[in-house]
Scaffold this motif. Structure first.
Motif, PDB file in Angstrom:
ATOM      1  N   GLN A   6      -1.270  -2.715   5.669  1.00 12.61           N
ATOM      2  CA  GLN A   6      -2.003  -3.921   5.328  1.00 12.61           C
ATOM      3  C   GLN A   6      -1.043  -5.102   5.198  1.00 12.61           C
ATOM      4  O   GLN A   6       0.105  -4.932   4.786  1.00 12.61           O
ATOM      5  CB  GLN A   6      -2.760  -3.727   4.016  1.00 12.61           C
ATOM      6  N   PRO A   7      -1.493  -6.307   5.530  1.00 12.79           N
ATOM      7  CA  PRO A   7      -0.593  -7.473   5.457  1.00 12.79           C
ATOM      8  C   PRO A   7       0.057  -7.655   4.100  1.00 12.79           C
ATOM      9  O   PRO A   7       1.277  -7.900   4.019  1.00 12.79           O
ATOM     10  CB  PRO A   7      -1.538  -8.636   5.790  1.00 12.79           C
ATOM     11  N   ASP A   8      -0.703  -7.509   3.014  1.00 12.96           N
ATOM     12  CA  ASP A   8      -0.114  -7.762   1.700  1.00 12.96           C
ATOM     13  C   ASP A   8       0.881  -6.686   1.286  1.00 12.96           C
ATOM     14  O   ASP A   8       1.683  -6.885   0.363  1.00 12.96           O
ATOM     15  CB  ASP A   8      -1.203  -7.922   0.635  1.00 12.96           C
ATOM     16  N   SER A   9       0.859  -5.530   1.970  1.00 20.37           N
ATOM     17  CA  SER A   9       1.820  -4.483   1.619  1.00 20.37           C
ATOM     18  C   SER A   9       3.233  -4.855   2.045  1.00 20.37           C
ATOM     19  O   SER A   9       4.211  -4.349   1.469  1.00 20.37           O
ATOM     20  CB  SER A   9       1.414  -3.136   2.245  1.00 20.37           C
ATOM     21  N   ASP A  35     -10.661  -0.556  -2.318  1.00 19.09           N
ATOM     22  CA  ASP A  35     -10.146  -1.834  -1.812  1.00 19.09           C
ATOM     23  C   ASP A  35      -8.809  -1.653  -1.098  1.00 19.09           C
ATOM     24  O   ASP A  35      -8.531  -2.327  -0.097  1.00 19.09           O
ATOM     25  CB  ASP A  35      -9.979  -2.829  -2.961  1.00 19.09           C
ATOM     26  N   SER A  36      -7.975  -0.739  -1.587  1.00 19.44           N
ATOM     27  CA  SER A  36      -6.642  -0.569  -1.009  1.00 19.44           C
ATOM     28  C   SER A  36      -6.673   0.077   0.373  1.00 19.44           C
ATOM     29  O   SER A  36      -5.647   0.142   1.040  1.00 19.44           O
ATOM     30  CB  SER A  36      -5.767   0.267  -1.949  1.00 19.44           C
ATOM     31  N   TYR A  37      -7.844   0.560   0.801  1.00 16.16           N
ATOM     32  CA  TYR A  37      -7.961   1.173   2.131  1.00 16.16           C
ATOM     33  C   TYR A  37      -8.851   0.385   3.083  1.00 16.16           C
ATOM     34  O   TYR A  37      -8.968   0.743   4.250  1.00 16.16           O
ATOM     35  CB  TYR A  37      -8.515   2.598   2.009  1.00 16.16           C
ATOM     36  N   LYS A  38      -9.486  -0.671   2.623  1.00 16.91           N
ATOM     37  CA  LYS A  38     -10.471  -1.356   3.463  1.00 16.91           C
ATOM     38  C   LYS A  38      -9.868  -1.946   4.716  1.00 16.91           C
ATOM     39  O   LYS A  38     -10.512  -1.958   5.768  1.00 16.91           O
ATOM     40  CB  LYS A  38     -11.179  -2.441   2.638  1.00 16.91           C
ATOM     41  N   PHE A  39      -8.645  -2.444   4.640  1.00 20.02           N
ATOM     42  CA  PHE A  39      -8.013  -3.027   5.831  1.00 20.02           C
ATOM     43  C   PHE A  39      -7.773  -1.942   6.880  1.00 20.02           C
ATOM     44  O   PHE A  39      -8.024  -2.150   8.075  1.00 20.02           O
ATOM     45  CB  PHE A  39      -6.697  -3.710   5.477  1.00 20.02           C
ATOM     46  N   SER A  40      -7.280  -0.775   6.456  1.00 20.26           N
ATOM     47  CA  SER A  40      -6.944   0.291   7.399  1.00 20.26           C
ATOM     48  C   SER A  40      -8.172   0.944   7.982  1.00 20.26           C
ATOM     49  O   SER A  40      -8.219   1.322   9.157  1.00 20.26           O
ATOM     50  CB  SER A  40      -6.087   1.357   6.695  1.00 20.26           C
ATOM     51  N   PRO A  77      -8.880   9.166  -3.353  1.00 17.34           N
ATOM     52  CA  PRO A  77      -8.423   7.919  -2.714  1.00 17.34           C
ATOM     53  C   PRO A  77      -8.277   6.760  -3.681  1.00 17.34           C
ATOM     54  O   PRO A  77      -7.461   5.863  -3.447  1.00 17.34           O
ATOM     55  CB  PRO A  77      -9.509   7.644  -1.670  1.00 17.34           C
ATOM     56  N   GLU A  78      -9.041   6.767  -4.756  1.00 20.33           N
ATOM     57  CA  GLU A  78      -8.955   5.678  -5.731  1.00 20.33           C
ATOM     58  C   GLU A  78      -7.625   5.690  -6.485  1.00 20.33           C
ATOM     59  O   GLU A  78      -7.232   4.673  -7.068  1.00 20.33           O
ATOM     60  CB  GLU A  78     -10.106   5.791  -6.746  1.00 20.33           C
TER      61      GLU A  78
END
Length: 372
Positions: free
Chosen positions: A272-275, A366-371, A217-218
């Motif tokens: 995610q919003p920033d995506s 960090d890139s998965y925390k929103f989801s 995942p990283e």
């Protein structure tokens, strides 16, 4: 009613309607009522675009052969399934001239060699819808059985004339799909469909899938970024060569080339919003859910538009489009829609909780925390 008794199911039709059910499904004003009741018997759960799943149902087989059943077609910008009957009123099951097989895992539509216009994608093409989208998921029993969408797309391309066929999405971490293979398969689809292919891309979010393919995942965001930049170059350069962190490819001719020039449209899944802003900055179309309401969607569209203003496209052009999946159920009244579709919404949320449960106790990048 007759078919339900044949397989031992217990229909729940009101007594006052039983004597008036049509002998053949699809005739008379009770068509949509009967299908709604049948849907309740099997406790079907509709998923996009043409497969309905069932939970804890007995094995059996229903046959539908009446050509009057008009079915679920994929919305061009929602890539969701909307079930309507021929009068635009009551909800029905899918337009079928085949078999609806029910088992404990899934309610699967299997075409049995009848006329191909009965397939959902073909019907959508006939009535003027613009896009046919499906996902790529693996191991997600009951939630999605669409693990090899490129095979499905080949079949759809030969049964349609105008509708565009879109990956939503092709998973780009290399353990799922090497970017060379993604470029090759997409180019072949573009050729056999006469230039109707759109390539959506993504990286996946469930550990069920990532662990099954030994994906770290990283690394998924970095793998996706490298691969999505490679693919349009493979379509437009000959020979193609690449030196990167994950891939080192000597000069090679990646063939065939797609029909669309300079290349097919590219998209990315956004959760995610920033995506959304990042998608705009990369010149990619945005594929997303619209489950948070109008205000949230408007905010994210605004972020995408801001990114588009400063776009440095990974391909040869900016694909300035957003496709938002909207879950929709059509019925005669709001009360009827809530009665039949409400439990499916609850099912979807509960299933999502199960799919993300393996993240508990694991380090979340960090890139998965929103989801998650």
């Amino acid at each position: 009613h007759r078919e339900a008794h044949r397989i031992g199911a217990k229909p729940s039709f009101p007594a006052k309607r039983r004597d008036h059910l049509p002998a053949r499904i699809g005739h008379g004003d009770t068509n949509h009522v009967m299908l709604q009741r049948l849907h309740r018997i099997v406790r079907g759960h509709a998923i996009m675009p043409a497969v309905a799943h069932a939970d804890h149902t007995d094995a059996g087989l229903f046959r539908f052969s009446d050509r009057q059943l008009h079915g679920a077609v994929a919305d061009d910008h929602a890539h969701a399934a909307v079930a309507i009957d021929e009068r635009g009123g009551g909800a029905t099951l899918d337009h079928l001239d085949g078999r609806l097989r029910i088992d404990r895992a899934a309610l699967e539509l299997s075409h049995v060699g009848r006329k191909p216009e009965d397939a959902m994608g073909v019907r959508a093409d006939e009535v003027g819808f613009q896009y046919f989208w499906t996902v790529e998921h693996h191991f997600l029993r009951e939630f999605s059985h669409c693990s090899a969408p490129e095979v499905l797309y080949g079949a759809i391309s030969q049964r349609t004339k105008r509708i565009r066929i879109g990956h939503a999405v092709a998973l780009l971490p290399g353990q799922y799909n090497h970017p060379v293979r993604v470029a090759e398969r997409a180019a072949v689809l573009d050729i056999v469909s006469d230039g109707r292919m759109d390539l959506g891309t993504g990286r996946s979010t469930t550990l069920i899938e990532m662990d099954g393919f030994q994906v770290d995942p990283e690394e998924t965001r970095a793998q996706w970024e490298e691969a999505v930049g490679m693919i349009p170059r493979m379509w437009t350069e000959d020979p193609f060569t690449h030196e990167g962190r994950f891939y080192q490819i000597p000069p090679r001719s990646v063939i065939p080339k797609p029909v669309q020039k300079p290349h097919p449209p590219l998209w990315v899944a956004c959760s995610q919003p920033d995506s959304f802003r990042a998608a705009g900055e990369m010149g990619l179309g945005a594929l997303c859910f619209n489950l948070g309401g109008y205000a949230q969607m408007a905010e994210r569209v605004s972020m995408y538009r801001q990114g588009i203003k400063h776009a440095q496209p990974v391909g040869r052009f900016v694909n300035d489009q957003i496709a938002a999946l909207c879950v929709t159920h059509c019925a005669d009244t709001d009360e009827e829609a809530h009665e039949f579709a409400g439990p499916e919404g609850v099912w979807f949320v509960q299933m999502a909780e199960k799919l993300y449960a393996p993240w508990q106790g694991r380090k979340v990048p960090d890139s998965y925390k929103f989801s998650v």
